[in-house]
Design an enzyme around this catalytic site. Structure first.
Site, short mmCIF file in Angstrom:
data_model
loop_
_atom_site.label_atom_id
_atom_site.label_comp_id
_atom_site.label_asym_id
_atom_site.label_seq_id
_atom_site.Cartn_x
_atom_site.Cartn_y
_atom_site.Cartn_z
N ASN A 86 -55.39 -7.46 -9.58
CA ASN A 86 -56.77 -7.60 -9.14
C ASN A 86 -57.47 -8.52 -10.14
O ASN A 86 -57.53 -8.20 -11.33
CB ASN A 86 -57.47 -6.23 -9.11
CG ASN A 86 -56.84 -5.29 -8.10
OD1 ASN A 86 -56.42 -5.72 -7.02
ND2 ASN A 86 -56.76 -4.02 -8.43
N GLN A 93 -61.08 -5.45 -9.68
CA GLN A 93 -60.74 -5.27 -11.09
C GLN A 93 -61.81 -4.43 -11.79
O GLN A 93 -63.01 -4.69 -11.64
CB GLN A 93 -60.60 -6.63 -11.80
CG GLN A 93 -60.11 -6.47 -13.24
CD GLN A 93 -59.81 -7.80 -13.94
OE1 GLN A 93 -60.06 -8.88 -13.39
NE2 GLN A 93 -59.29 -7.71 -15.15
N HIS A 99 -53.54 -6.91 -16.30
CA HIS A 99 -52.50 -5.92 -16.00
C HIS A 99 -52.00 -6.13 -14.59
O HIS A 99 -52.73 -6.62 -13.72
CB HIS A 99 -53.02 -4.49 -16.17
CG HIS A 99 -54.28 -4.20 -15.40
ND1 HIS A 99 -55.51 -4.60 -15.85
CD2 HIS A 99 -54.48 -3.59 -14.21
CE1 HIS A 99 -56.43 -4.24 -14.98
NE2 HIS A 99 -55.84 -3.62 -13.96
P1 AMP Z 1 -58.03 -2.49 -11.99
O1 AMP Z 1 -59.04 -1.73 -11.14
O2 AMP Z 1 -57.13 -3.40 -11.22
O3 AMP Z 1 -58.74 -3.16 -13.14
O4 AMP Z 1 -57.06 -1.38 -12.57
C1 AMP Z 1 -57.40 -0.59 -13.66
C2 AMP Z 1 -56.59 0.65 -13.57
O5 AMP Z 1 -56.63 1.30 -14.82
C3 AMP Z 1 -57.09 1.68 -12.53
O6 AMP Z 1 -56.07 1.91 -11.57
C4 AMP Z 1 -57.40 2.91 -13.36
O7 AMP Z 1 -57.06 4.12 -12.71
C5 AMP Z 1 -56.55 2.69 -14.60
N1 AMP Z 1 -56.99 3.34 -15.81
C6 AMP Z 1 -58.26 3.41 -16.30
N2 AMP Z 1 -58.27 4.08 -17.48
C7 AMP Z 1 -56.99 4.43 -17.74
C8 AMP Z 1 -56.35 5.14 -18.80
N3 AMP Z 1 -57.03 5.63 -19.86
N4 AMP Z 1 -55.01 5.32 -18.74
C9 AMP Z 1 -54.31 4.85 -17.68
N5 AMP Z 1 -54.85 4.16 -16.66
C10 AMP Z 1 -56.18 3.96 -16.68
#
Ligand code: AMP
Ligand code: ZN
Length: 113
Positions: A86, A93, A99
């Protein structure tokens, strides 16, 4: 490394996460809010805010190789898996450290919502 960045702190070890793979360039963690039975995040150790900030193509090489390697090691290839990036708020995002989502364990719709 940015102190303000959650994924930098996880990569550095100052914030807890369920790390399933680690090498000098990349870590892979379990997503805290999984959207599929398997939901991993493939994260370069280097801080880059999004895909839009990547200049060095070797970043993609490290990240995508780690993703495929973990998928193979976890036996995800037979059932299929999806890799998602994303880029920007409009694409969903929420964490501004590059990531790749690795999702598996269910049927995925196409196109994504
Ligand atoms: P995005 O929305 O593509 O930026 O993805 C960010 C992802 O990070 C989401 O799927 C969240 O659930 C995940 N996320 C946020 N905080 C954490 C955390 N502390 N540990 C693992 N995943 C996380
Ligand atoms: Zn970061």
């Amino acid at each position: 490394m940015s102190r303000d960045c959650l994924f930098c702190r996880i990569a550095e070890g100052s914030e807890r996460a369920d790390i399933v793979y680690s090498d000098p360039d990349v870590i892979v963690i379990r997503d805290i809010h999984p959207r599929a039975p398997v939901h991993l995040l493939v994260i370069p150790r280097q801080h880059l805010g999004s895909a839009d900030e990547v200049e060095d193509p070797s970043v993609w090489s490290s990240v995508m190789n780690a993703a495929v390697r973990v998928a193979r090691d976890m036996g995800l290839c037979a059932g299929g898996y999806r890799l998602v990036v994303n880029c920007g708020a409009g694409a969903g995002q929420t964490v501004y450290h590059l990531h790749v989502h690795l999702l598996a364990g269910r049927i995925f719709q196409w196109p994504p919502g």
